[in-house]
Design an enzyme around this catalytic site. Structure first.
Site, PDB file in Angstrom:
ATOM      1  N   PRO A  19       0.748  -1.200  -0.094  1.00 42.60           N
ATOM      2  CA  PRO A  19      -0.129   0.055   0.046  1.00 42.60           C
ATOM      3  C   PRO A  19       0.786   1.068  -0.010  1.00 42.60           C
ATOM      4  O   PRO A  19       2.076   1.515   0.548  1.00 42.60           O
ATOM      5  CB  PRO A  19      -0.898  -0.187   1.325  1.00 42.60           C
ATOM      6  CG  PRO A  19      -0.220  -1.249   2.043  1.00 42.60           C
ATOM      7  CD  PRO A  19       0.599  -2.067   1.290  1.00 42.60           C
TER       8      PRO A  19
ATOM      9  N   GLY B 162       4.079   3.293   5.299  1.00 48.33           N
ATOM     10  CA  GLY B 162       5.404   3.263   6.137  1.00 48.33           C
ATOM     11  C   GLY B 162       6.164   1.889   5.806  1.00 48.33           C
ATOM     12  O   GLY B 162       7.327   1.372   6.315  1.00 48.33           O
TER      13      GLY B 162
ATOM     14  N   ALA C 165      10.263   3.542  -2.191  1.00 43.09           N
ATOM     15  CA  ALA C 165      11.600   3.271  -2.245  1.00 43.09           C
ATOM     16  C   ALA C 165      11.675   1.821  -3.353  1.00 43.09           C
ATOM     17  O   ALA C 165      12.539   1.770  -4.038  1.00 43.09           O
ATOM     18  CB  ALA C 165      12.273   2.848  -0.654  1.00 43.09           C
ATOM     19  N   ALA C 166      10.549   1.153  -3.112  1.00 42.20           N
ATOM     20  CA  ALA C 166      10.648  -0.153  -3.840  1.00 42.20           C
ATOM     21  C   ALA C 166      10.395   0.232  -5.355  1.00 42.20           C
ATOM     22  O   ALA C 166      10.828  -0.131  -6.421  1.00 42.20           O
ATOM     23  CB  ALA C 166       9.329  -1.025  -3.612  1.00 42.20           C
TER      24      ALA C 166
ATOM     25  N   ASP D  43      15.652   2.791   3.353  1.00 43.96           N
ATOM     26  CA  ASP D  43      14.530   2.218   2.773  1.00 43.96           C
ATOM     27  C   ASP D  43      15.061   1.474   1.303  1.00 43.96           C
ATOM     28  O   ASP D  43      14.717   0.482   0.872  1.00 43.96           O
ATOM     29  CB  ASP D  43      13.493   3.029   2.519  1.00 43.96           C
ATOM     30  CG  ASP D  43      12.720   3.509   3.732  1.00 43.96           C
ATOM     31  OD1 ASP D  43      13.245   3.268   4.788  1.00 43.96           O
ATOM     32  OD2 ASP D  43      11.951   4.390   3.719  1.00 43.96           O
TER      33      ASP D  43
HETATM   34  C1  MEV Z   1      11.191   6.257   6.722  1.00 46.63           C
HETATM   35  O1  MEV Z   1      10.787   4.841   6.256  1.00 46.63           O
HETATM   36  C2  MEV Z   1      12.266   6.216   7.685  1.00 46.63           C
HETATM   37  C3  MEV Z   1      13.051   7.483   8.100  1.00 46.63           C
HETATM   38  O2  MEV Z   1      13.896   7.388   9.323  1.00 46.63           O
HETATM   39  C4  MEV Z   1      13.486   8.533   7.128  1.00 46.63           C
HETATM   40  C5  MEV Z   1      14.752   7.836   6.451  1.00 46.63           C
HETATM   41  O3  MEV Z   1      15.461   7.199   6.841  1.00 46.63           O
HETATM   42  O4  MEV Z   1      14.810   8.381   5.311  1.00 46.63           O
HETATM   43  C6  MEV Z   1      11.610   8.181   8.932  1.00 46.63           C
END
Ligand code: MEV
Length: 326
Positions: free
Chosen positions: A80, A84, A89-90, A130
């Site tokens: 989704p 989070g 990133a994928a 990520d």
């Molecule tokens: C986001 O998945 C993770 C954070 O630490 C941001 C980052 O590391 O780029 C909030």
């Protein structure tokens, strides 16, 4: 002609603190973003024109990392978005792998670097956690000092992140998606303004950093009770940083009684919780009852994978790109 797929990620320990020089531990998950690329008359994504608003990641990559013949992309995802779980990133890693491959420059490290470049330029302040996790799959440890099993080091401005391989752990996990978007740049900015004016925020970030090392030890020992306790503790520290929400807390309350530990994962504000459990179906039911979307997940062994569907067309494009270079 070319299909690339990259996994979701979950940060086990260290989100936000990793932006301030602390370590982070992340694992990839068995949900994936798949992108197909093919030659086209106009650059398109999922049949529509490449749009500034809807396709920010693809558009940045296409405009800045590609100089070859026109391409169209088709995406399919079981991650989704804004959850989070690293869907951007994928996507960034998948597009990076496609463009690098067609330039004759495909490597795992190159995908991680270009994926980070895309995400960084679209999101602003970000660490490579990520994108490196999605590229490599399995697990990763990000630190500011190189250690054993170093995969690559990525620099941005004053900061260098060292990314290390971690074997995919044998954990039973449930993700609970709150249905509320988690917008990483907003949450990162929120933490930054607290960090800039508060010693307490700095101490909290310090404490998160210490906890990551304990988490790594517990992970290597397979001590789920310890891991769960550390996840709860990490969540409490993230609460101090102001990145939880009532939606997240509701799902943690639901999953808590059947879990070793629970925490928000990723930037927070919305997005998802991660529950470590040996009763995944019980946790799923509880999450569903409280309005969340549960996914029973396992760490993924595979990072970004590439599949050539039409080698003749790929060869034509490779030759065109080489011709342009030469
Ligand atoms: C986001 O998945 C993770 C954070 O630490 C941001 C980052 O590391 O780029 C909030």
């Amino acid at each position: 002609m070319l299909e690339v797929s990259s996994p979701a990620k979950a940060i086990l320990f260290g989100e936000h603190a990793v932006v301030y020089g602390k370590p982070a531990l992340a694992i990839s998950l068995d949900r994936r973003m798949t992108v197909k690329a093919f030659p086209a008359g106009l650059p398109k994504v999922d049949g529509g024109p490449l749009s500034m608003r809807k396709h920010r990641y693809v558009r940045w990559a296409y405009n800045n990392l590609w100089d070859g013949p026109t391409l169209a992309f088709k995406t399919r995802s079981s991650i989704p978005s804004a959850s989070g779980l690293g869907s951007s990133a994928a996507l960034s890693c998948s597009i990076a792998a496609i463009l690098n491959y067609l330039k004759g420059e495909f490597t795992e490290e190159g995908t991680a670097r270009s994926g980070f470049q895309i995400e960084y330029n679209v999101q602003g302040k970000a660490s490579p956690t990520d994108t490196s996790c999605s590229t490599h799959g399995k697990g990763i440890l990000v630190t500011y000092e190189p250690r054993e099993e170093l995969l690559w080091s990525i620099e941005k401005g004053e900061t260098t992140w060292h990314v290390h391989h971690i074997a995919p752990p044998d954990l039973e996990l449930v993700v609970g998606y709150t249905r509320k978007p988690s917008i990483t740049p907003i949450q990162v900015e929120k933490v930054k303004s607290f960090y800039d004016r508060s010693g307490f925020a700095k101490e909290t970030i310090e404490e998160i950093g210490d906890l990551v090392n304990d988490g790594l030890k517990a992970l290597k020992e397979g001590d789920v009770v310890k891991l769960g306790g550390l996840m709860d503790r990490n969540h409490s520290l993230l609460t101090i940083l102001g990145v939880t929400s009532k939606e997240i807390d509701r799902l943690r309350d639901a999953a808590g009684p059947y879990s070793y530990g629970t925490k928000l994962t990723g930037a927070g504000g919305g997005g998802s919780i991660l529950a470590l459990t040996d009763r995944p179906h019980k946790v799923s039911e509880a999450i569903k009852k409280r309005g969340g979307v549960p996914y029973i997940v396992r760490p993924s062994k595979e990072g970004t994978t590439l599949n050539i569907l039409d080698s003749e067309t790929v060869d034509v494009i490779l030759q065109q790109v080489q011709g342009q270079k030469g």
